[in-house]
Design an enzyme around this catalytic site. Sequence first.
Site, PDB file in Angstrom:
ATOM      1  N   PRO A 101       0.840  -1.211   0.000  1.00  0.00           N
ATOM      2  CA  PRO A 101       0.000   0.000   0.000  1.00  0.00           C
ATOM      3  C   PRO A 101       0.872   1.257   0.000  1.00  0.00           C
ATOM      4  O   PRO A 101       1.915   1.292   0.651  1.00  0.00           O
ATOM      5  CB  PRO A 101      -0.788  -0.114   1.312  1.00  0.00           C
ATOM      6  CG  PRO A 101      -0.719  -1.550   1.702  1.00  0.00           C
ATOM      7  CD  PRO A 101       0.568  -2.084   1.152  1.00  0.00           C
ATOM      8  N   LEU A 106       4.643   1.534   4.867  1.00  0.00           N
ATOM      9  CA  LEU A 106       5.163   0.184   4.625  1.00  0.00           C
ATOM     10  C   LEU A 106       6.306   0.179   3.612  1.00  0.00           C
ATOM     11  O   LEU A 106       6.699  -0.880   3.128  1.00  0.00           O
ATOM     12  CB  LEU A 106       4.034  -0.746   4.155  1.00  0.00           C
ATOM     13  CG  LEU A 106       2.927  -0.992   5.194  1.00  0.00           C
ATOM     14  CD1 LEU A 106       1.838  -1.885   4.623  1.00  0.00           C
ATOM     15  CD2 LEU A 106       3.486  -1.622   6.464  1.00  0.00           C
ATOM     16  N   GLY A 107       6.830   1.338   3.297  1.00  0.00           N
ATOM     17  CA  GLY A 107       8.054   1.392   2.482  1.00  0.00           C
ATOM     18  C   GLY A 107       7.837   1.202   0.994  1.00  0.00           C
ATOM     19  O   GLY A 107       8.751   0.765   0.288  1.00  0.00           O
ATOM     20  N   SER A 108       6.657   1.561   0.481  1.00  0.00           N
ATOM     21  CA  SER A 108       6.368   1.270  -0.927  1.00  0.00           C
ATOM     22  C   SER A 108       7.362   1.943  -1.866  1.00  0.00           C
ATOM     23  O   SER A 108       7.845   1.308  -2.815  1.00  0.00           O
ATOM     24  CB  SER A 108       4.942   1.675  -1.280  1.00  0.00           C
ATOM     25  OG  SER A 108       4.785   3.067  -1.116  1.00  0.00           O
ATOM     26  N   ALA A 110      10.495   3.017  -1.381  1.00  0.00           N
ATOM     27  CA  ALA A 110      11.846   2.451  -1.314  1.00  0.00           C
ATOM     28  C   ALA A 110      11.873   1.062  -1.951  1.00  0.00           C
ATOM     29  O   ALA A 110      12.853   0.696  -2.613  1.00  0.00           O
ATOM     30  CB  ALA A 110      12.311   2.369   0.135  1.00  0.00           C
ATOM     31  N   ASP A 152      14.390   3.061   5.630  1.00  0.00           N
ATOM     32  CA  ASP A 152      13.533   2.302   4.708  1.00  0.00           C
ATOM     33  C   ASP A 152      14.358   1.600   3.630  1.00  0.00           C
ATOM     34  O   ASP A 152      14.251   0.389   3.428  1.00  0.00           O
ATOM     35  CB  ASP A 152      12.533   3.233   4.009  1.00  0.00           C
ATOM     36  CG  ASP A 152      11.348   3.574   4.872  1.00  0.00           C
ATOM     37  OD1 ASP A 152      11.462   3.439   6.097  1.00  0.00           O
ATOM     38  OD2 ASP A 152      10.316   3.983   4.316  1.00  0.00           O
TER      39      ASP A 152
HETATM   40  O1  PMV Z   1       6.603   6.518   6.731  1.00  0.00           O
HETATM   41  P1  PMV Z   1       7.692   5.501   6.642  1.00  0.00           P
HETATM   42  O2  PMV Z   1       7.319   4.155   6.988  1.00  0.00           O
HETATM   43  O3  PMV Z   1       8.487   5.593   5.387  1.00  0.00           O
HETATM   44  O4  PMV Z   1       8.691   5.757   7.843  1.00  0.00           O
HETATM   45  C1  PMV Z   1       9.212   6.944   8.109  1.00  0.00           C
HETATM   46  C2  PMV Z   1      10.096   6.825   9.306  1.00  0.00           C
HETATM   47  C3  PMV Z   1      10.496   8.170   9.829  1.00  0.00           C
HETATM   48  O5  PMV Z   1      11.368   7.922  10.908  1.00  0.00           O
HETATM   49  C4  PMV Z   1       9.304   8.951  10.324  1.00  0.00           C
HETATM   50  C5  PMV Z   1      11.209   8.999   8.771  1.00  0.00           C
HETATM   51  C6  PMV Z   1      12.573   8.465   8.390  1.00  0.00           C
HETATM   52  O6  PMV Z   1      13.068   8.908   7.354  1.00  0.00           O
HETATM   53  O7  PMV Z   1      13.156   7.663   9.114  1.00  0.00           O
END
Ligand code: PMV
Length: 313
Positions: A101, A106-108, A110, A152
Site C-alpha cells: 500500500p 510500509l516502504g512502498s 523504497a 527504509d
Molecule cells: O513513513 P515511513 O514508513 O516511510 O517511515 C518513516 C520513518 C520516519 O522515521 C518517520 C522517517 C525516516 O526517514 O526515518
Amino acid sequence: MPAITATAPGKIILFGEHAVVYNRPAIAVPLQQVTARAVVMAEPRFSNGEIHILAPDVGLDTYLADLPGDQPLALAIRKTLAALSVSQPPAMTIRLTSTIPQAAGLGSGAAISVALIRALSVFLGQSLSTEQISDIAFEVEKYYHGTPSGIDNTVIAYNQPVYFIRGMPIETFRIAVPFYLVIGDTGVKSPTSLVVGDLRQRWWAKPEYYEDLFTAAGQIAAAGRDVIERGEPQMLGPLLDENQAILQKMDVSSTELDRLVAAARTAGALGAKLSGGGRGGNMIALVEPDTAEGVALALKSNGAAATFNCVVR
Ligand code: PMV
C-alpha cells in the site's frame, strides 16, 4: 536477452521512527507478505537508449526521456546508469508492480526503487552490491521524504532486520524466536515528509523537550533489539506501548491510530503502536497466534481499512 525480475519486500518499523531522523537507533524488519516487483525486458524493436516505463498501479505508461529529471523512477534509472557508467543502454521496457500500500508506512517507494535498481543492474550485466543499491535508493528517497533517515531503503535492500543509526555502519540482527504482528491500516494517506517537516518545526521551537523524547524512543529501540535477540518477544508488548506513548507526545499519532491501538489492546494484543510516519498509515499490534484473529477483527470493526497478519522471523 531474457527478462530480468527483481523483487523487494515492504517493511515495518518496530521502534524508533522519527527519533531515527535525529540520530537515535531504530529497528525495522522486512515484511515479506507484500512486494514490489520490477521486470526489465529487452526491446530489440526500439532504438538504442529508449527506455519504456510501465507502472500500471500508478497509471504510468511513458518513456524515460519524457519524465522530469526529479521524478523518482527516472531518478532511480538515471542514477543506476550513472553508477554503472552506462551512457547508451540497450532499449528496454521496465514494468513495475507492487502489492505494498502506498503512503501507508510500509516502504512502498523504497521497495519500488530497490527492485528497479536491482533488476536494471542485473539486466545490464553488472549487478550492484546491496550497499550500492541501498545508497541509490536513498538518493531517490530524498525526493519522497525530504530528510529521510535511510532506514527504509536499508531494511528493504538488505531484506533483513536492521538496527539502524543514521550515519553508522549497518547492523543486521537475528530474530531468535519468531513473533506475530497484526498490522492495521487506518486508510488515511499521510505523506511522511509532511509529518517529518512538522515535527522538525516543533523541535526547532522546543529542542530540549523533543530531544528527551527522541532519546527515550532510542532507548526503547535498543531494549527491543535485546529482547528479540534473547528470544523473549512477548516482552516487546510493553515496549511497543511505551514507544506509542512517546509518539503521542511527539504529536505524530492521530485519532484513527489511537482508536486502532486501543482496540488491539482491548482484544488481547500484548502491545501496540503506530508504525512509520504516523498521522495515518499503519499501526502494529503484537499478538499470540490464538489472539491474531480477534485482534484483526477488532481493528476492522474500529475502522481499519485493511489488516495483515504477519510472522516476523
Ligand atoms: O513513513 P515511513 O514508513 O516511510 O517511515 C518513516 C520513518 C520516519 O522515521 C518517520 C522517517 C525516516 O526517514 O526515518
